[in-house]
Design a protein around this motif. Structure first.
Motif, PDB file in Angstrom:
ATOM      1  N   GLY A  31       0.786  -1.222   0.000  1.00 56.88           N
ATOM      2  CA  GLY A  31       0.000   0.000   0.000  1.00 56.88           C
ATOM      3  C   GLY A  31       0.820   1.276   0.000  1.00 56.88           C
ATOM      4  O   GLY A  31       0.267   2.364   0.042  1.00 56.88           O
ATOM      5  N   THR A  32       2.139   1.164  -0.051  1.00 53.52           N
ATOM      6  CA  THR A  32       3.008   2.340  -0.045  1.00 53.52           C
ATOM      7  C   THR A  32       3.569   2.532  -1.445  1.00 53.52           C
ATOM      8  O   THR A  32       4.230   1.647  -1.975  1.00 53.52           O
ATOM      9  CB  THR A  32       4.164   2.159   0.960  1.00 53.52           C
ATOM     10  N   ASP A  33       3.312   3.680  -2.042  1.00 51.37           N
ATOM     11  CA  ASP A  33       3.833   3.917  -3.390  1.00 51.37           C
ATOM     12  C   ASP A  33       5.267   4.449  -3.322  1.00 51.37           C
ATOM     13  O   ASP A  33       5.814   4.693  -2.243  1.00 51.37           O
ATOM     14  CB  ASP A  33       2.915   4.837  -4.185  1.00 51.37           C
ATOM     15  N   SER A  72       5.595   1.205  -8.141  1.00 54.12           N
ATOM     16  CA  SER A  72       4.245   1.544  -7.689  1.00 54.12           C
ATOM     17  C   SER A  72       4.144   3.053  -7.494  1.00 54.12           C
ATOM     18  O   SER A  72       4.825   3.630  -6.673  1.00 54.12           O
ATOM     19  CB  SER A  72       3.911   0.813  -6.393  1.00 54.12           C
ATOM     20  N   GLY A  73       3.337   3.690  -8.294  1.00 55.24           N
ATOM     21  CA  GLY A  73       3.148   5.131  -8.169  1.00 55.24           C
ATOM     22  C   GLY A  73       4.155   5.932  -8.954  1.00 55.24           C
ATOM     23  O   GLY A  73       4.985   5.410  -9.683  1.00 55.24           O
ATOM     24  N   GLU A  74       4.065   7.225  -8.790  1.00 52.30           N
ATOM     25  CA  GLU A  74       4.903   8.176  -9.521  1.00 52.30           C
ATOM     26  C   GLU A  74       6.055   8.676  -8.659  1.00 52.30           C
ATOM     27  O   GLU A  74       5.970   8.683  -7.436  1.00 52.30           O
ATOM     28  CB  GLU A  74       4.065   9.376  -9.967  1.00 52.30           C
ATOM     29  N   VAL A  78       9.318  16.956  -8.451  1.00 50.06           N
ATOM     30  CA  VAL A  78       9.426  18.335  -7.958  1.00 50.06           C
ATOM     31  C   VAL A  78      10.089  18.341  -6.584  1.00 50.06           C
ATOM     32  O   VAL A  78      10.990  19.136  -6.310  1.00 50.06           O
ATOM     33  CB  VAL A  78       8.041  19.016  -7.928  1.00 50.06           C
ATOM     34  N   GLU A  79       9.661  17.418  -5.717  1.00 49.70           N
ATOM     35  CA  GLU A  79      10.258  17.338  -4.379  1.00 49.70           C
ATOM     36  C   GLU A  79      11.728  16.938  -4.452  1.00 49.70           C
ATOM     37  O   GLU A  79      12.558  17.494  -3.734  1.00 49.70           O
ATOM     38  CB  GLU A  79       9.498  16.330  -3.509  1.00 49.70           C
TER      39      GLU A  79
END
Length: 115
Positions: A31-33, A72-74, A78-79
């Motif tokens: 559940g952690t991207d 998983s995820g993007e 930017v950060e």
């Protein structure tokens, strides 16, 4: 969980501090991207300091293969830029190694960072 003093030793070291994200879903990170994994890693590494320390002092390179790797995820691009963390996107997965990193490509990438 990080033993006391480890993050300070990492920050003091002059070597690249590299994160190679898991490909796909890690059952321990369910559940952690990818963006959250990076944030948790930085937060954990910074927790060993009394004062605020710049993220790039504890993590300064992230290696990925966006063409062949599945994350998983993007990425929080930017950060990462704001934090001074370099993103290196190079071939790390081959047809033969997929869905995993190719050991030789990954080792070569890590060795080039130490030059």
């Amino acid at each position: 969980m990080l033993p006391t003093g480890v993050a300070q030793a990492i920050a003091k070291s002059d070597v690249p501090k590299v994160y190679v994200p898991n490909l796909g879903q890690d059952p321990e990170q369910f559940g952690t991207d990818l963006a959250e994994c990076i944030r948790v890693l930085i937060k954990t590494l910074k927790s060993d300091f009394d004062s605020d320390i710049a993220p790039h002092k504890v993590l300064n390179v992230i290696l990925i293969d966006s063409q062949n790797g599945h994350y998983s995820g993007e990425l929080p691009k930017v950060e990462l830029k704001k934090w001074g963390i370099q993103l290196i996107d190079i071939p790390l997965v081959t047809q033969q190694s997929a869905p995993f990193y190719d050991n030789h490509l990954l080792a070569n990438a890590l060795l080039t960072l130490s030059d």
